[in-house]
Scaffold this motif. Structure first.
Motif, mmCIF file in Angstrom:
data_model
loop_
_atom_site.group_PDB
_atom_site.id
_atom_site.type_symbol
_atom_site.label_atom_id
_atom_site.label_comp_id
_atom_site.label_asym_id
_atom_site.label_seq_id
_atom_site.Cartn_x
_atom_site.Cartn_y
_atom_site.Cartn_z
ATOM 1 N N MET A 153 45.419 46.073 41.301
ATOM 2 C CA MET A 153 44.495 44.950 41.334
ATOM 3 C C MET A 153 44.570 44.201 40.015
ATOM 4 S SD MET A 153 40.900 45.667 43.274
ATOM 5 C CE MET A 153 40.343 47.101 42.457
ATOM 6 N N ASP A 154 44.377 42.908 40.116
ATOM 7 C CA ASP A 154 44.370 42.121 38.889
ATOM 8 C C ASP A 154 42.977 42.168 38.254
ATOM 9 O OD1 ASP A 154 42.805 40.395 40.386
ATOM 10 O OD2 ASP A 154 44.321 38.824 40.529
ATOM 11 N N GLN A 155 42.860 41.578 37.088
ATOM 12 C CA GLN A 155 41.621 41.636 36.312
ATOM 13 C C GLN A 155 40.439 41.005 37.059
ATOM 14 O OE1 GLN A 155 41.444 43.306 33.574
ATOM 15 N NE2 GLN A 155 39.328 42.814 33.073
ATOM 16 N N ARG A 156 40.676 39.910 37.765
ATOM 17 C CA ARG A 156 39.608 39.227 38.498
ATOM 18 C C ARG A 156 39.075 40.108 39.631
ATOM 19 N NH1 ARG A 156 39.389 36.001 42.983
ATOM 20 N NH2 ARG A 156 41.632 36.207 43.213
ATOM 21 N N ASP A 157 39.987 40.763 40.362
ATOM 22 C CA ASP A 157 39.571 41.664 41.433
ATOM 23 C C ASP A 157 38.768 42.845 40.883
ATOM 24 O OD1 ASP A 157 40.706 40.162 43.448
ATOM 25 O OD2 ASP A 157 42.590 41.298 43.450
ATOM 26 N N GLU A 158 39.230 43.411 39.775
ATOM 27 C CA GLU A 158 38.505 44.522 39.153
ATOM 28 C C GLU A 158 37.096 44.092 38.743
ATOM 29 O OE1 GLU A 158 38.938 47.692 38.741
ATOM 30 O OE2 GLU A 158 41.012 47.879 39.385
ATOM 31 N N GLN A 159 36.995 42.877 38.202
ATOM 32 C CA GLN A 159 35.695 42.370 37.781
ATOM 33 C C GLN A 159 34.770 42.167 38.986
ATOM 34 O OE1 GLN A 159 34.545 42.072 34.721
ATOM 35 N NE2 GLN A 159 32.563 41.342 35.458
ATOM 36 N N GLU A 160 35.306 41.613 40.071
ATOM 37 C CA GLU A 160 34.506 41.410 41.287
ATOM 38 C C GLU A 160 34.023 42.751 41.841
ATOM 39 O OE1 GLU A 160 36.760 39.283 44.170
ATOM 40 O OE2 GLU A 160 36.623 37.386 43.112
ATOM 41 N N PHE A 161 34.919 43.722 41.876
ATOM 42 C CA PHE A 161 34.541 45.039 42.379
ATOM 43 C C PHE A 161 33.463 45.665 41.487
ATOM 44 C CE2 PHE A 161 34.796 49.644 42.395
ATOM 45 C CZ PHE A 161 34.584 49.910 43.738
ATOM 46 N N ALA A 162 33.640 45.580 40.187
ATOM 47 C CA ALA A 162 32.668 46.155 39.255
ATOM 48 C C ALA A 162 31.289 45.519 39.439
ATOM 49 C CB ALA A 162 33.151 45.986 37.814
ATOM 50 N N GLU A 163 31.247 44.220 39.626
ATOM 51 C CA GLU A 163 29.970 43.528 39.836
ATOM 52 C C GLU A 163 29.316 43.985 41.141
ATOM 53 O OE1 GLU A 163 30.900 39.371 39.645
ATOM 54 O OE2 GLU A 163 31.306 39.461 37.485
ATOM 55 N N TYR A 164 30.115 44.113 42.193
ATOM 56 C CA TYR A 164 29.584 44.581 43.469
ATOM 57 C C TYR A 164 29.065 46.012 43.340
ATOM 58 C CZ TYR A 164 29.109 45.964 48.292
ATOM 59 O OH TYR A 164 28.595 46.440 49.466
ATOM 60 N N PHE A 165 29.842 46.849 42.676
ATOM 61 C CA PHE A 165 29.457 48.250 42.492
ATOM 62 C C PHE A 165 28.121 48.365 41.758
ATOM 63 C CE2 PHE A 165 29.432 52.020 39.744
ATOM 64 C CZ PHE A 165 29.450 53.009 40.707
ATOM 65 N N VAL A 166 27.977 47.647 40.661
ATOM 66 C CA VAL A 166 26.740 47.707 39.876
ATOM 67 C C VAL A 166 25.555 47.206 40.706
ATOM 68 C CG1 VAL A 166 25.550 46.693 37.893
ATOM 69 C CG2 VAL A 166 27.873 47.583 37.635
ATOM 70 N N VAL A 211 35.112 54.517 46.575
ATOM 71 C CA VAL A 211 36.552 54.738 46.377
ATOM 72 C C VAL A 211 37.333 54.109 47.532
ATOM 73 C CG1 VAL A 211 38.357 56.505 46.353
ATOM 74 C CG2 VAL A 211 36.338 56.767 44.898
ATOM 75 N N ALA A 212 36.848 54.307 48.756
ATOM 76 C CA ALA A 212 37.513 53.702 49.914
ATOM 77 C C ALA A 212 37.486 52.184 49.816
ATOM 78 C CB ALA A 212 36.832 54.159 51.204
ATOM 79 N N LEU A 213 36.368 51.643 49.377
ATOM 80 C CA LEU A 213 36.271 50.187 49.213
ATOM 81 C C LEU A 213 37.229 49.701 48.140
ATOM 82 C CD1 LEU A 213 34.852 47.497 49.852
ATOM 83 C CD2 LEU A 213 33.178 48.089 48.084
ATOM 84 N N HIS A 214 37.310 50.415 47.026
ATOM 85 C CA HIS A 214 38.195 50.012 45.934
ATOM 86 C C HIS A 214 39.653 49.983 46.392
ATOM 87 C CE1 HIS A 214 40.430 50.382 42.114
ATOM 88 N NE2 HIS A 214 39.454 49.605 41.653
ATOM 89 N N ARG A 215 40.039 50.972 47.206
ATOM 90 C CA ARG A 215 41.420 51.018 47.701
ATOM 91 C C ARG A 215 41.762 49.801 48.562
ATOM 92 N NH1 ARG A 215 41.097 57.146 49.518
ATOM 93 N NH2 ARG A 215 41.566 58.107 47.517
#
Length: 172
Positions: A1-14, A43-47
């Protein structure tokens, strides 16, 4: 995943981790296992994060993952609860505990005695606030199945609560 995707996932997770953890707890009745189920779902969502097109459906995806994880875990024979004749020592009752805590405990004890599939329907319908259609979509079953599982689950919950059901009714 690129940086933008990681950031979106992190925001959703929090934003959603506590709600997902709470749903998992309501399904299984144990905070430690609830943490494991929530982690499994995230974890399944992140994948699959890059493959998900409809970001509005993330809650439904995670909710479905949690419900599946709880139901799958309940089917594994080595993880089932083992009953004993000897009861553990009862905790000392604190006179400061309010009626809300007692009501919640009675409800959670009752939910633990309801079969997993019925418990999932009850939690999704009444504690998560989903309607019949959304519950059916989450569990990948028909609306009729949701309705019958709701009726059976409520009957099982009433039976499990027994005399404690009076604790759940408001005093009038």
């Amino acid at each position: 995943m690129d940086q933008r995707d990681e950031q979106e996932f992190a925001e959703y997770f929090v934003a959603r981790r506590e709600a997902v953890r709470r749903t998992a707890y309501l399904l299984c009745g144990d905070w430690h296992r609830a943490d494991d189920f929530a982690q499994t779902a995230f974890v399944a969502l992140h994948r699959r994060w890059r493959k998900i097109r409809d970001k509005q459906a993330l809650d439904a995806y995670v909710r479905r993952s949690v419900v599946r994880a709880v139901i799958d875990e309940s089917r594994r024979p080595w993880r089932r609860e083992k009953f004993t004749d000897e009861m553990p020592e009862a905790p000392v009752a604190d006179t400061e505990i309010g009626e809300t805590v007692a009501t919640r405990e009675a409800l959670l004890k009752g939910l633990r005695r309801v079969p997993p599939r019925q418990r999932a329907v009850l939690v999704l319908r009444f504690l998560e606030g989903l309607d019949v259609t959304a519950t059916a979509e989450t569990l990948k079953c028909s609306e009729g199945t949701v309705k019958s599982q709701t009726a059976r689950g409520l009957a099982a919950l009433r039976e499990a609560l027994g005399d404690a059901i009076d604790d759940l009714r408001p005093a009038s």
